[in-house]
Design a protein around this motif. Structure first.
Motif, PDB file in Angstrom:
ATOM      1  N   LYS A 109      -0.191  48.019 -24.546  1.00 13.10           N
ATOM      2  CA  LYS A 109      -1.169  47.579 -25.570  1.00 13.10           C
ATOM      3  C   LYS A 109      -2.413  47.344 -24.927  1.00 13.10           C
ATOM      4  CE  LYS A 109       2.276  45.332 -28.507  1.00 13.10           C
ATOM      5  NZ  LYS A 109       2.860  44.117 -29.052  1.00 13.10           N
ATOM      6  N   ASP A 110      -2.822  47.024 -23.672  1.00  9.38           N
ATOM      7  CA  ASP A 110      -3.619  46.505 -23.064  1.00  9.38           C
ATOM      8  C   ASP A 110      -4.417  47.960 -22.801  1.00  9.38           C
ATOM      9  OD1 ASP A 110      -5.677  45.115 -21.473  1.00  9.38           O
ATOM     10  OD2 ASP A 110      -4.897  45.556 -19.708  1.00  9.38           O
ATOM     11  N   GLY A 111      -3.572  48.933 -22.328  1.00 11.26           N
ATOM     12  CA  GLY A 111      -4.224  50.013 -22.039  1.00 11.26           C
ATOM     13  C   GLY A 111      -4.684  50.948 -23.363  1.00 11.26           C
ATOM     14  N   SER A 112      -4.149  50.755 -24.336  1.00  7.34           N
ATOM     15  CA  SER A 112      -4.344  51.059 -25.688  1.00  7.34           C
ATOM     16  C   SER A 112      -5.658  50.784 -26.101  1.00  7.34           C
ATOM     17  CB  SER A 112      -3.467  50.989 -26.748  1.00  7.34           C
ATOM     18  OG  SER A 112      -2.297  51.731 -26.326  1.00  7.34           O
ATOM     19  N   GLN A 113      -6.062  49.315 -25.890  1.00  4.50           N
ATOM     20  CA  GLN A 113      -6.964  48.696 -26.238  1.00  4.50           C
ATOM     21  C   GLN A 113      -8.308  49.021 -25.585  1.00  4.50           C
ATOM     22  OE1 GLN A 113      -6.350  44.365 -26.308  1.00  4.50           O
ATOM     23  NE2 GLN A 113      -4.719  44.610 -27.976  1.00  4.50           N
ATOM     24  N   GLU A 114      -8.109  49.218 -24.221  1.00  5.92           N
ATOM     25  CA  GLU A 114      -9.257  49.416 -23.275  1.00  5.92           C
ATOM     26  C   GLU A 114      -9.575  50.873 -23.505  1.00  5.92           C
ATOM     27  OE1 GLU A 114     -10.073  49.890 -18.512  1.00  5.92           O
ATOM     28  OE2 GLU A 114      -7.916  49.434 -19.294  1.00  5.92           O
ATOM     29  N   THR A 115      -8.783  51.950 -24.018  1.00  9.07           N
ATOM     30  CA  THR A 115      -8.795  53.254 -24.280  1.00  9.07           C
ATOM     31  C   THR A 115      -9.918  53.340 -25.474  1.00  9.07           C
ATOM     32  OG1 THR A 115      -6.981  54.285 -23.342  1.00  9.07           O
ATOM     33  CG2 THR A 115      -8.240  55.537 -24.854  1.00  9.07           C
ATOM     34  N   LEU A 116      -9.395  52.749 -26.583  1.00 11.72           N
ATOM     35  CA  LEU A 116     -10.174  52.588 -27.772  1.00 11.72           C
ATOM     36  C   LEU A 116     -11.661  51.792 -27.567  1.00 11.72           C
ATOM     37  CD1 LEU A 116     -10.549  52.686 -30.877  1.00 11.72           C
ATOM     38  CD2 LEU A 116      -9.517  50.462 -31.038  1.00 11.72           C
ATOM     39  N   VAL A 117     -11.927  50.731 -26.583  1.00 10.25           N
ATOM     40  CA  VAL A 117     -13.098  50.221 -26.543  1.00 10.25           C
ATOM     41  C   VAL A 117     -13.963  51.333 -25.624  1.00 10.25           C
ATOM     42  CG1 VAL A 117     -14.288  48.580 -25.240  1.00 10.25           C
ATOM     43  CG2 VAL A 117     -12.112  47.626 -26.372  1.00 10.25           C
ATOM     44  N   ASN A 118     -13.518  51.931 -24.424  1.00 17.09           N
ATOM     45  CA  ASN A 118     -14.060  53.068 -24.034  1.00 17.09           C
ATOM     46  C   ASN A 118     -14.624  54.090 -25.014  1.00 17.09           C
ATOM     47  OD1 ASN A 118     -13.554  51.636 -21.684  1.00 17.09           O
ATOM     48  ND2 ASN A 118     -11.926  52.775 -21.041  1.00 17.09           N
ATOM     49  N   LEU A 119     -13.791  54.388 -25.953  1.00 22.97           N
ATOM     50  CA  LEU A 119     -13.998  55.409 -26.764  1.00 22.97           C
ATOM     51  C   LEU A 119     -15.319  54.990 -27.595  1.00 22.97           C
ATOM     52  CD1 LEU A 119     -13.847  58.167 -28.158  1.00 22.97           C
ATOM     53  CD2 LEU A 119     -12.067  57.151 -29.651  1.00 22.97           C
ATOM     54  N   VAL A 120     -15.196  53.897 -28.154  1.00 25.50           N
ATOM     55  CA  VAL A 120     -16.325  53.412 -28.641  1.00 25.50           C
ATOM     56  C   VAL A 120     -17.606  53.057 -28.175  1.00 25.50           C
ATOM     57  CG1 VAL A 120     -17.270  51.189 -30.157  1.00 25.50           C
ATOM     58  CG2 VAL A 120     -14.635  52.030 -30.573  1.00 25.50           C
ATOM     59  N   GLY A 121     -17.517  52.563 -26.735  1.00 23.59           N
ATOM     60  CA  GLY A 121     -18.483  52.716 -25.934  1.00 23.59           C
ATOM     61  C   GLY A 121     -19.159  54.053 -25.506  1.00 23.59           C
ATOM     62  N   LEU A 122     -18.505  55.149 -25.487  1.00 19.51           N
ATOM     63  CA  LEU A 122     -19.014  56.477 -25.453  1.00 19.51           C
ATOM     64  C   LEU A 122     -19.833  56.814 -26.642  1.00 19.51           C
ATOM     65  CD1 LEU A 122     -19.074  58.958 -23.843  1.00 19.51           C
ATOM     66  CD2 LEU A 122     -16.653  59.714 -25.167  1.00 19.51           C
ATOM     67  N   LEU A 123     -19.204  56.620 -27.956  1.00 24.84           N
ATOM     68  CA  LEU A 123     -20.078  56.776 -29.035  1.00 24.84           C
ATOM     69  C   LEU A 123     -21.409  56.187 -29.104  1.00 24.84           C
ATOM     70  CD1 LEU A 123     -16.731  57.047 -31.637  1.00 24.84           C
ATOM     71  CD2 LEU A 123     -17.870  58.981 -30.630  1.00 24.84           C
ATOM     72  N   VAL A 124     -21.183  54.923 -28.686  1.00 24.72           N
ATOM     73  CA  VAL A 124     -22.323  54.022 -28.816  1.00 24.72           C
ATOM     74  C   VAL A 124     -23.306  54.619 -28.021  1.00 24.72           C
ATOM     75  CG1 VAL A 124     -23.553  51.840 -28.788  1.00 24.72           C
ATOM     76  CG2 VAL A 124     -21.214  52.177 -29.627  1.00 24.72           C
ATOM     77  N   SER A 125     -22.786  54.943 -26.828  1.00 25.06           N
ATOM     78  CA  SER A 125     -23.898  55.595 -25.498  1.00 25.06           C
ATOM     79  C   SER A 125     -24.440  56.938 -26.246  1.00 25.06           C
ATOM     80  CB  SER A 125     -23.111  55.828 -24.282  1.00 25.06           C
ATOM     81  OG  SER A 125     -22.342  56.700 -24.591  1.00 25.06           O
ATOM     82  N   LEU A 126     -23.616  57.624 -26.781  1.00 25.07           N
ATOM     83  CA  LEU A 126     -24.448  58.992 -27.321  1.00 25.07           C
ATOM     84  C   LEU A 126     -25.690  58.476 -28.302  1.00 25.07           C
ATOM     85  CD1 LEU A 126     -21.084  60.949 -27.878  1.00 25.07           C
ATOM     86  CD2 LEU A 126     -22.860  61.168 -26.078  1.00 25.07           C
ATOM     87  N   ILE A 127     -25.457  57.403 -28.950  1.00 27.93           N
ATOM     88  CA  ILE A 127     -26.679  57.198 -29.907  1.00 27.93           C
ATOM     89  C   ILE A 127     -27.729  56.471 -29.240  1.00 27.93           C
ATOM     90  CG2 ILE A 127     -27.307  55.686 -31.908  1.00 27.93           C
ATOM     91  CD1 ILE A 127     -24.284  55.854 -32.786  1.00 27.93           C
ATOM     92  N   LEU A 128     -27.538  55.727 -28.024  1.00 24.82           N
ATOM     93  CA  LEU A 128     -28.377  55.186 -27.398  1.00 24.82           C
ATOM     94  C   LEU A 128     -29.213  55.740 -26.224  1.00 24.82           C
ATOM     95  CD1 LEU A 128     -26.920  51.474 -26.871  1.00 24.82           C
ATOM     96  CD2 LEU A 128     -28.464  52.254 -28.644  1.00 24.82           C
ATOM     97  N   ILE A 129     -28.378  56.751 -25.663  1.00 23.71           N
ATOM     98  CA  ILE A 129     -29.142  57.559 -24.723  1.00 23.71           C
ATOM     99  C   ILE A 129     -30.477  58.200 -25.112  1.00 23.71           C
ATOM    100  CG2 ILE A 129     -28.975  59.762 -23.313  1.00 23.71           C
ATOM    101  CD1 ILE A 129     -26.330  58.910 -22.687  1.00 23.71           C
TER     102      ILE A 129
END
Length: 218
Positions: A109-129
């Protein structure tokens, strides 16, 4: 091109970072290894702070070409400490959360949450870059904003953890309360009073399993 020449000039620094990573990982663990389990909450917060400092140094490094290697190497040292402290404290907290001896389930579960957070961070970074490109002021403003949110969230998360075992800090709190009014604090109260920031003051050395002969000779 000048950019490629700069990268070639700084290439030895990256090898130095790798050496520093290995050195600090090997040296840091024997010095603090016995504290990473009992003081998991403190070192979890220390790892978060050092990680943010390392990221800040990496953002700052291109603005100081003369000190680029030194800054990047220092950031690498901090990240190596984060890797050791973060991994060790994660294991300790996972053991605490596995109330039904279900460490595999908790880790998954910890790994799944971390993967989801990293995915959201990637999407946000594409907007902010596109917004922060060639805009140092906005870069630092967003960095400090996200850093404050990150540290505040981690502080609240660490504060919410209720350990049911005694370490030095919780034992001192329980004994102090008992000697003062004869009341024995429960785990929730003891954890609430436990400091979560690393303290550098000298403490009385406590050794367990000492031989009787050593006590007699000392």
């Amino acid at each position: 091109p000048p950019r490629q020449q700069l990268l070639l000039q700084q290439l030895p620094g990256y090898y130095e970072v790798s050496v520093n990573d290995c050195y600090k990982t090997i040296v840091f663990f024997p010095v603090t290894g016995n504290k990473l389990d009992s003081e998991a909450k403190k070192w979890r917060l220390v790892a978060d702070v050092l990680n943010d400092i390392a990221i800040f140094m990496e953002i700052l490094a291109p603005n100081f070409p003369m000190c680029f290697t030194l800054i990047v190497c220092s950031a690498g040292i901090f990240k190596s400490i984060v890797g050791v402290a973060g991994g060790a404290t994660r294991a300790a907290l996972t053991v605490h959360q596995a109330r039904r001896d279900n460490m595999a389930d908790i880790s998954a579960k910890d790994g799944s949450q971390e993967t989801l957070v990293n995915l959201v961070g990637l999407l946000v970074s594409l907007i902010l870059i596109p917004l922060v490109t060639d805009n140092p002021l906005l870069t630092f403003v967003l960095f400090f904003l996200f850093t404050i949110l990150h540290l505040f969230a981690n502080y609240k998360a660490v504060r919410s953890v209720v350990m049911e075992t005694l370490n030095e800090a919780r034992l001192a709190i329980v004994l102090h309360q008992y000697l003062r009014d004869g009341r024995v604090l429960g785990p929730l109260e003891a954890n609430h009073k436990e400091p979560v920031f690393l303290e550098f003051r000298r403490t009385v050395p406590i050794k367990l399993g000492v031989r009787l002969g050593e006590l007699v000779y000392t």
